[in-house]
Design an enzyme around this catalytic site. Structure first.
Site, PDB file in Angstrom:
ATOM      1  N   ASP A 255       0.830  -1.211   0.000  1.00 16.62           N
ATOM      2  CA  ASP A 255       0.000   0.000   0.000  1.00 16.62           C
ATOM      3  C   ASP A 255       0.865   1.264   0.000  1.00 16.62           C
ATOM      4  O   ASP A 255       0.371   2.363  -0.237  1.00 16.62           O
ATOM      5  CB  ASP A 255      -0.944   0.009   1.221  1.00 16.62           C
TER       6      ASP A 255
ATOM      7  N   TYR B 132      12.077   2.906  -1.460  1.00 14.81           N
ATOM      8  CA  TYR B 132      11.440   1.580  -1.472  1.00 14.81           C
ATOM      9  C   TYR B 132      10.097   1.636  -2.183  1.00 14.81           C
ATOM     10  O   TYR B 132       9.853   0.900  -3.144  1.00 14.81           O
ATOM     11  CB  TYR B 132      11.255   1.061  -0.030  1.00 14.81           C
TER      12      TYR B 132
HETATM   13  P1  NAD Z   1      11.678 -10.061   3.089  1.00 14.53           P
HETATM   14  O1  NAD Z   1      12.570  -8.856   3.058  1.00 14.53           O
HETATM   15  O2  NAD Z   1      11.488 -10.796   4.364  1.00 14.53           O
HETATM   16  O3  NAD Z   1      12.228 -11.133   2.018  1.00 14.53           O
HETATM   17  C1  NAD Z   1      12.578 -10.807   0.711  1.00 14.53           C
HETATM   18  C2  NAD Z   1      13.150 -12.061   0.062  1.00 14.53           C
HETATM   19  O4  NAD Z   1      13.482 -11.737  -1.298  1.00 14.53           O
HETATM   20  C3  NAD Z   1      14.445 -12.554   0.718  1.00 14.53           C
HETATM   21  O5  NAD Z   1      14.396 -13.951   0.870  1.00 14.53           O
HETATM   22  C4  NAD Z   1      15.536 -12.154  -0.274  1.00 14.53           C
HETATM   23  O6  NAD Z   1      16.665 -13.002  -0.251  1.00 14.53           O
HETATM   24  C5  NAD Z   1      14.781 -12.245  -1.591  1.00 14.53           C
HETATM   25  N1  NAD Z   1      15.366 -11.414  -2.657  1.00 14.53           N
HETATM   26  C6  NAD Z   1      15.728 -10.110  -2.578  1.00 14.53           C
HETATM   27  N2  NAD Z   1      16.240  -9.701  -3.763  1.00 14.53           N
HETATM   28  C7  NAD Z   1      16.160 -10.764  -4.610  1.00 14.53           C
HETATM   29  C8  NAD Z   1      16.500 -10.944  -5.973  1.00 14.53           C
HETATM   30  N3  NAD Z   1      17.049  -9.967  -6.710  1.00 14.53           N
HETATM   31  N4  NAD Z   1      16.273 -12.158  -6.538  1.00 14.53           N
HETATM   32  C9  NAD Z   1      15.735 -13.177  -5.799  1.00 14.53           C
HETATM   33  N5  NAD Z   1      15.409 -13.056  -4.496  1.00 14.53           N
HETATM   34  C10 NAD Z   1      15.610 -11.851  -3.915  1.00 14.53           C
HETATM   35  O7  NAD Z   1      10.289  -9.616   2.452  1.00 14.53           O
HETATM   36  P2  NAD Z   1       8.776  -9.697   3.007  1.00 14.53           P
HETATM   37  O8  NAD Z   1       8.607  -8.734   4.121  1.00 14.53           O
HETATM   38  O9  NAD Z   1       8.385 -11.113   3.183  1.00 14.53           O
HETATM   39  O10 NAD Z   1       7.995  -9.087   1.760  1.00 14.53           O
HETATM   40  C11 NAD Z   1       7.686  -9.908   0.630  1.00 14.53           C
HETATM   41  C12 NAD Z   1       7.005  -9.067  -0.432  1.00 14.53           C
HETATM   42  O11 NAD Z   1       5.838  -8.463   0.098  1.00 14.53           O
HETATM   43  C13 NAD Z   1       7.847  -7.913  -0.975  1.00 14.53           C
HETATM   44  O12 NAD Z   1       7.626  -7.824  -2.357  1.00 14.53           O
HETATM   45  C14 NAD Z   1       7.314  -6.692  -0.267  1.00 14.53           C
HETATM   46  O13 NAD Z   1       7.488  -5.516  -1.041  1.00 14.53           O
HETATM   47  C15 NAD Z   1       5.850  -7.062  -0.124  1.00 14.53           C
HETATM   48  N6  NAD Z   1       5.156  -6.438   1.023  1.00 14.53           N
HETATM   49  C16 NAD Z   1       5.698  -6.502   2.271  1.00 14.53           C
HETATM   50  C17 NAD Z   1       4.998  -5.963   3.346  1.00 14.53           C
HETATM   51  C18 NAD Z   1       5.553  -6.054   4.747  1.00 14.53           C
HETATM   52  O14 NAD Z   1       4.930  -5.526   5.678  1.00 14.53           O
HETATM   53  N7  NAD Z   1       6.688  -6.725   4.970  1.00 14.53           N
HETATM   54  C19 NAD Z   1       3.757  -5.347   3.144  1.00 14.53           C
HETATM   55  C20 NAD Z   1       3.227  -5.303   1.839  1.00 14.53           C
HETATM   56  C21 NAD Z   1       3.938  -5.864   0.798  1.00 14.53           C
END
Ligand code: NAD
Ligand code: TYD
Length: 343
Positions: free
Chosen positions: A125, A150
């Site tokens: 969001d 970001y």
């Molecule tokens: P996280 O940071 O815990 O994990 C990200 C993962 O992506 C890691 O395992 C990392 O090694 C991998 N990664 C990073 N760059 C990479 C690349 N170039 N190629 C392959 N793998 C790669 O993330 P999260 O908090 O689980 O979030 C997951 C998704 O959800 C993201 O796209 C994030 O933008 C989205 N999101 C997160 C939240 C939140 O509150 N955390 C909220 C809404 C959306």
């Protein structure tokens, strides 16, 4: 179904892989993850030997890594891979552009080439910027207005998805979710950072006065939303994922202090995050109405379960906090206010 999950060693990706393997006994998962600081294969230790699961180490921004992971083809790609931490994006945006924009483009190219039946883009969001009070809500039509490197990078990736659908009819669906919380979240984000700091007897850094607010979704509710969208979502559509459970950072801080039997002396008010979004609030009506999804976990219950998990899994987070996180902390946190020009 054969599904390529990218970023499956991270917080939400690993929770989703476990959810799918358990719920669908005939589904196969390929996990493509670069294993950045946030990727942790320990999150998947209980399913790593499952014959329906394969791990491939690679970068979503490299076409050859994506091709290797996809092999002859998959039914769907779910793109969780991203650089995800706002504070890191403020200190150094570069990796965010590479993964969140170029990486998304690389996956879209694979889908356009017919290597995957559909793609679900997991996004945030935060692309909408901020709301000023808890009554104002982001809808799917709200204009993108990102504040941090970001959220701007995520917006770039999301816009490529919409452009690919309009231009090439590439089968893709975009999701915008509120903040996730639950087990296995890297201890740099608010809830796990505060919980683990308190468990270590350390202070907890509240930015500004703690009056900013976020909307929160527990891991299992987000997994169910993606399940519904993967199976029943309409290609080319955008779905907001929200719970309407909105809490200020101060309210969350109080709840965590109470759950761990600590008092407000543990709070350290520190300089505010530059460009700090005041509030996020998501209107989830489309997903609820059209796909029949609804959140089930109440915030107080989910938070208690999460804090309990961190209490019972010290080995998991202590290893992280004494490794990469410690280096990051020493380099950037100890003199955070100076680095961010807050002094
Ligand atoms: P996280 O940071 O815990 O994990 C990200 C993962 O992506 C890691 O395992 C990392 O090694 C991998 N990664 C990073 N760059 C990479 C690349 N170039 N190629 C392959 N793998 C790669 O993330 P999260 O908090 O689980 O979030 C997951 C998704 O959800 C993201 O796209 C994030 O933008 C989205 N999101 C997160 C939240 C939140 O509150 N955390 C909220 C809404 C959306
Ligand atoms: P965060 O978990 O980084 O998620 P996001 O900024 O993507 O929503 O932060 C959640 C909120 O908590 C945000 O308003 C910033 C605040 N915050 C603190 O006050 N102190 C901290 O140490 C962190 C990491 C976040």
């Amino acid at each position: 179904m054969k599904i390529l999950v990218t970023g499956g060693a991270g917080f939400m990706g690993s929770n989703f892989i476990k959810y799918v393997l358990e719920k669908y006994p005939d589904y196969e998962i390929i996990n493509l993850d670069k294993l950045t600081y946030a990727g942790n294969l320990e999150n998947l230790s209980d399913i790593e030997k499952n014959p329906r699961y394969i791990f491939v180490r690679g970068d979503i921004a490299k076409a050859e890594d994506v091709a290797k992971a996809i092999g002859a083809g998959v039914d769907a790609i779910i793109n969780y891979a991203a650089e995800t931490h706002v504070d890191r994006s403020i200190l150094d945006p570069r990796a965010f552009l590479d993964t969140d924009i170029y990486g998304t483009y690389t996956l879209l190219e694979a889908v356009r080439a017919g290597k995957a039946g559909r793609m679900v883009q997991i996004s945030t969001d935060e692309v909408f910027g901020m709301v000023h009070d808890r009554e104002e809500e982001f809808t799917e039509e709200t204009r993108f207005d990102p504040s941090s490197p970001y959220s701007a990078s995520k917006a770039g990736g999301d816009l490529m998805c919409s452009a690919y659908f309009r231009t090439y009819r590439t089968p893709v669906i975009v999701t915008h979710s509120c903040n996730f919380y639950g087990p296995n979240q890297y201890p740099e984000k608010l809830i796990p950072l505060f919980a683990t700091n308190l468990l270590e007897g350390k202070k907890i850094p509240v930015y500004g006065q703690g009056d900013q607010f976020r909307e929160w979704i527990f891991v299992s509710d987000h997994c169910q939303a993606i399940d519904a969208i993967l199976h029943r979502g309409v290609l080319g559509e955008v779905y907001n994922i929200g719970t309407r459970q909105r809490k200020s950072n101060f309210e969350i801080t109080e709840l965590i202090l109470n759950l761990l039997g600590k008092d407000e002396d543990q709070i350290e008010y520190v300089g505010d995050r530059p460009g700090h979004d005041f509030g996020y609030a998501v209107n989830p009506d489309k997903l609820m109405r059209e796909l029949g999804w609804k959140p089930e976990v109440d915030f107080a219950e989910g938070l208690a379960a999460t804090i309990e998990w961190y209490k019972n899994n010290e080995a998991w987070w202590k290893k992280i906090k004494s490794g990469e996180y410690q280096k990051y902390f020493e380099k950037n946190y100890a003199n955070r206010e100076e680095l961010l020009n807050l002094k």
